[in-house]
Design a protein around this motif. Structure first.
Motif, PDB file in Angstrom:
ATOM      1  N   VAL A 146       1.019  -1.131   0.108  1.00  0.00           N
ATOM      2  CA  VAL A 146      -0.038  -0.180  -0.006  1.00  0.00           C
ATOM      3  C   VAL A 146       0.830   1.186  -0.231  1.00  0.00           C
ATOM      4  CG1 VAL A 146      -1.743   1.246   1.433  1.00  0.00           C
ATOM      5  CG2 VAL A 146      -1.604  -1.359   1.195  1.00  0.00           C
ATOM      6  N   VAL A 147       0.846   2.054  -0.981  1.00  0.00           N
ATOM      7  CA  VAL A 147       1.541   3.184  -1.019  1.00  0.00           C
ATOM      8  C   VAL A 147       0.528   4.682  -0.439  1.00  0.00           C
ATOM      9  CG1 VAL A 147       2.635   5.016  -2.679  1.00  0.00           C
ATOM     10  CG2 VAL A 147       2.936   2.604  -2.842  1.00  0.00           C
ATOM     11  N   ALA A 148       1.173   5.137   0.417  1.00  0.00           N
ATOM     12  CA  ALA A 148       0.452   6.426   0.929  1.00  0.00           C
ATOM     13  C   ALA A 148       1.111   7.711   0.890  1.00  0.00           C
ATOM     14  CB  ALA A 148       0.015   6.014   2.311  1.00  0.00           C
ATOM     15  N   ALA A 149       0.624   8.567   0.206  1.00  0.00           N
ATOM     16  CA  ALA A 149       1.278   9.922   0.277  1.00  0.00           C
ATOM     17  C   ALA A 149       1.076  10.393   1.746  1.00  0.00           C
ATOM     18  CB  ALA A 149       0.457  10.943  -0.722  1.00  0.00           C
ATOM     19  N   GLU A 150       2.121  11.370   2.094  1.00  0.00           N
ATOM     20  CA  GLU A 150       2.343  11.846   3.561  1.00  0.00           C
ATOM     21  C   GLU A 150       0.918  12.465   3.725  1.00  0.00           C
ATOM     22  OE1 GLU A 150       5.739  14.206   3.903  1.00  0.00           O
ATOM     23  OE2 GLU A 150       5.297  15.223   2.160  1.00  0.00           O
ATOM     24  N   GLY A 151       0.427  13.047   3.029  1.00  0.00           N
ATOM     25  CA  GLY A 151      -0.905  14.051   3.076  1.00  0.00           C
ATOM     26  C   GLY A 151      -2.116  13.118   2.934  1.00  0.00           C
ATOM     27  N   ALA A 152      -2.261  12.239   2.552  1.00  0.00           N
ATOM     28  CA  ALA A 152      -3.411  11.170   2.604  1.00  0.00           C
ATOM     29  C   ALA A 152      -4.034  10.960   3.833  1.00  0.00           C
ATOM     30  CB  ALA A 152      -3.175   9.964   2.048  1.00  0.00           C
ATOM     31  N   TYR A 153      -5.315  10.901   3.971  1.00  0.00           N
ATOM     32  CA  TYR A 153      -5.814  10.982   5.333  1.00  0.00           C
ATOM     33  C   TYR A 153      -7.339  10.321   5.133  1.00  0.00           C
ATOM     34  CZ  TYR A 153      -8.294  15.233   3.910  1.00  0.00           C
ATOM     35  OH  TYR A 153      -9.095  16.236   3.202  1.00  0.00           O
ATOM     36  N   PRO A 154      -7.764   9.634   6.197  1.00  0.00           N
ATOM     37  CA  PRO A 154      -8.896   8.711   5.996  1.00  0.00           C
ATOM     38  C   PRO A 154     -10.252   9.594   6.137  1.00  0.00           C
ATOM     39  CG  PRO A 154      -8.110   8.430   8.360  1.00  0.00           C
ATOM     40  CD  PRO A 154      -7.199   9.273   7.406  1.00  0.00           C
ATOM     41  N   LYS A 155     -11.378   9.356   5.368  1.00  0.00           N
ATOM     42  CA  LYS A 155     -12.480  10.163   5.503  1.00  0.00           C
ATOM     43  C   LYS A 155     -12.898  10.716   6.906  1.00  0.00           C
ATOM     44  CE  LYS A 155     -14.322   8.409   1.166  1.00  0.00           C
ATOM     45  NZ  LYS A 155     -15.249   7.400   0.540  1.00  0.00           N
ATOM     46  N   GLU A 156     -12.903   9.711   7.832  1.00  0.00           N
ATOM     47  CA  GLU A 156     -13.400  10.226   8.934  1.00  0.00           C
ATOM     48  C   GLU A 156     -12.596  11.040   9.821  1.00  0.00           C
ATOM     49  OE1 GLU A 156     -12.365   7.071   8.159  1.00  0.00           O
ATOM     50  OE2 GLU A 156     -11.261   5.880   9.876  1.00  0.00           O
ATOM     51  N   MET A 157     -11.392  11.409   9.332  1.00  0.00           N
ATOM     52  CA  MET A 157     -10.491  12.601   9.788  1.00  0.00           C
ATOM     53  C   MET A 157     -10.805  13.854   9.063  1.00  0.00           C
ATOM     54  SD  MET A 157      -6.765  11.059  10.678  1.00  0.00           S
ATOM     55  CE  MET A 157      -6.657   9.739  11.844  1.00  0.00           C
ATOM     56  N   SER A 158     -10.552  15.014   9.885  1.00  0.00           N
ATOM     57  CA  SER A 158     -10.955  16.187   9.157  1.00  0.00           C
ATOM     58  C   SER A 158      -9.591  16.552   8.553  1.00  0.00           C
ATOM     59  CB  SER A 158     -10.979  17.462  10.568  1.00  0.00           C
ATOM     60  OG  SER A 158      -9.791  17.344  11.137  1.00  0.00           O
TER      61      SER A 158
ATOM     62  N   LEU B  88       4.119  17.047   8.014  1.00  0.00           N
ATOM     63  CA  LEU B  88       3.221  15.990   7.683  1.00  0.00           C
ATOM     64  C   LEU B  88       3.998  14.667   8.101  1.00  0.00           C
ATOM     65  CD1 LEU B  88       1.691  16.678   4.277  1.00  0.00           C
ATOM     66  CD2 LEU B  88       0.976  17.240   6.602  1.00  0.00           C
ATOM     67  N   GLY B  89       3.161  13.621   8.511  1.00  0.00           N
ATOM     68  CA  GLY B  89       3.676  12.356   8.752  1.00  0.00           C
ATOM     69  C   GLY B  89       2.990  11.555   9.723  1.00  0.00           C
ATOM     70  N   GLY B  90       2.861  10.151   9.494  1.00  0.00           N
ATOM     71  CA  GLY B  90       2.219   9.254  10.714  1.00  0.00           C
ATOM     72  C   GLY B  90       1.025   8.554   9.927  1.00  0.00           C
ATOM     73  N   VAL B  91       0.841   8.865   8.673  1.00  0.00           N
ATOM     74  CA  VAL B  91      -0.352   8.219   7.984  1.00  0.00           C
ATOM     75  C   VAL B  91      -0.052   6.614   7.847  1.00  0.00           C
ATOM     76  CG1 VAL B  91       0.272   8.620   5.602  1.00  0.00           C
ATOM     77  CG2 VAL B  91      -1.937   8.158   6.036  1.00  0.00           C
ATOM     78  N   GLY B  92       1.362   6.285   7.305  1.00  0.00           N
ATOM     79  CA  GLY B  92       1.899   5.146   7.324  1.00  0.00           C
ATOM     80  C   GLY B  92       1.757   4.217   8.451  1.00  0.00           C
ATOM     81  N   GLU B  93       2.039   4.599   9.536  1.00  0.00           N
ATOM     82  CA  GLU B  93       2.057   3.798  10.775  1.00  0.00           C
ATOM     83  C   GLU B  93       0.456   3.686  11.322  1.00  0.00           C
ATOM     84  OE1 GLU B  93       3.839   5.798  14.360  1.00  0.00           O
ATOM     85  OE2 GLU B  93       3.713   3.835  15.340  1.00  0.00           O
ATOM     86  N   PHE B  94      -0.262   4.968  11.006  1.00  0.00           N
ATOM     87  CA  PHE B  94      -1.634   4.518  11.446  1.00  0.00           C
ATOM     88  C   PHE B  94      -2.278   3.699  10.413  1.00  0.00           C
ATOM     89  CE2 PHE B  94      -6.004   5.886  12.127  1.00  0.00           C
ATOM     90  CZ  PHE B  94      -6.760   6.017  10.789  1.00  0.00           C
ATOM     91  N   LEU B  95      -2.181   3.524   9.187  1.00  0.00           N
ATOM     92  CA  LEU B  95      -2.710   2.591   8.302  1.00  0.00           C
ATOM     93  C   LEU B  95      -2.596   0.985   8.593  1.00  0.00           C
ATOM     94  CD1 LEU B  95      -4.928   2.701   6.427  1.00  0.00           C
ATOM     95  CD2 LEU B  95      -3.261   3.413   4.661  1.00  0.00           C
TER      96      LEU B  95
END
Ligand code: F6P
Length: 342
Positions: free
Chosen positions: A217-229, A246-253
């Motif tokens: 799964v490749v995630a741009a550092e600025g990508a975010y889930p719909k449920e987040m603002s 920016l940073g943290g989407v990889g670990e979160f996902l």
């Protein structure tokens, strides 16, 4: 004439190729060159170096910038703006070539309005500058992401895991889409399209059902889930141009995927690897073409312009147009990427 050259913002491979081309072509006009150190900071507190044919020889394949860079924004204070104008005069600079992204080039546009003859060269791994098909640095970043995905593929498959790879791009997902497509990612997430975690998990479990119990799964550092603002940031600190880290989407996902699918998941943050080392051949040529055209615009006295690539032609557009808005990912390229999800 004495021409100033500066490199501002995040560095990337190709910067030195631009400097080399500007000096090489400009010497044919009999120009002299003053290198400004560390971006706009080198004009707030004068820090300069002479650039000659000898000093740019051998720069083509090198990474980083021989001038240094910074995210200094002189427009943040009247005192710094005045210092820049005074130092340009004291240094006897007849024109200024700024090599940078939207922040650096935005300052160049404002300085023109204060009487400084400026030209912009589009630099950023993010490829998010309007009016140009590609910025230099982007192709090298995409090649590094592709190289990383090729290497991660074998270990992810061996362990039947999900690997989430977080890539750079600040507010546009160009690196994620191009790098993900080239590296055969199974899902690609970008800031332009907030994602649904359950949908991501659906692709992963669908693959498992087809006997492919591993996914990239490749995630741009600025990508975010719909449920987040909004985007996930490392801390609340902003840089001189108001950008959050920016940073943290990889670990979160990775954690969410493992929790919901029960498939072991890991994450990798490619970070500044995407900005390091030697430029690709494509970026060396693009940077060279940009540098030659930039100094020719100075010779033609055509200022407050940015050189740009449109099709296979190097053209020039207004700095105002170039910095007017972030160039986000073309929906057509993302539609093609989606064909290969899951
Ligand atoms: O703008 C280029 C870029 O690499 C972004 O993709 C990234 O978010 C940012 O710079 C990182 O900034 P810094 O190098 O200051 O940490």
């Amino acid at each position: 004439m004495n021409i100033g050259i500066l490199t501002g913002g995040g560095d990337c491979p190709g910067l030195n190729a631009v400097i080399r081309a500007v000096v090489k072509r400009g010497a044919q006009f009999g120009y002299e060159f003053t290198g400004i150190r560390d971006g706009w900071k080198g004009l707030v507190e004068p820090m300069t170096t002479k650039l000659t044919l000898a000093s740019v020889s051998g720069l083509l394949p090198t990474g980083g910038t021989v001038l240094g860079t910074s995210r200094t924004n002189p427009m943040k204070s009247e005192k710094d703006t005045e210092a820049v104008l005074e130092n340009i005069k004291a240094l006897g600079l007849d024109a200024l070539i700024a090599i940078g992204g939207d922040d650096t080039l935005g300052v160049a546009a404002k300085l023109y309005a204060k009487g400084i003859k400026t030209i912009g060269v589009p630099k950023t791994i993010d490829n998010d500058l309007s009016g140009t098909d590609f910025t230099f640095g982007f192709d090298t970043a995409v090649s590094i992401v592709t190289w990383a995905l090729d290497r991660l593929h074998s270990t992810t498959e061996a362990h039947h895991r999900v690997m989430v790879v977080e890539v750079m791009g600040r507010h546009a997902g160009w690196i994620a889409v191009y790098g993900g497509l080239a590296g055969g990612a199974d899902v690609i997430l970008i800031p332009e399209k907030p994602f649904d975690v359950d949908a991501v998990c659906g692709f992963i479990t669908k693959r498992c059902g087809m006997g492919k119990c591993f996914s990239l799964v490749v995630a741009a550092e600025g990508a975010y889930p719909k449920e987040m603002s909004g985007m996930i940031t490392k801390d609340k600190e902003l840089d001189a141009f108001g950008h959050a880290k920016l940073g943290g989407v990889g670990e979160f996902l990775a954690k969410e995927i493992e929790k919901r699918t029960k498939i072991e998941s890991r994450h990798v943050v490619l970070g500044h690897l995407q900005r390091g080392g030697t430029p690709t051949a494509y970026d060396r040529i693009l940077a060279t073409r940009y540098g030659v055209r930039a100094i020719e615009l100075v010779h033609e006295a055509s200022f407050v312009r940015m050189v740009a690539l449109q099709g296979n032609n190097i053209v020039d557009i207004s700095l105002a147009e170039a910095t007017s808005k972030t160039k986000t990912v073309d929906p057509e390229i993302y539609r093609i990427a989606e064909i290969f999800f899951g």
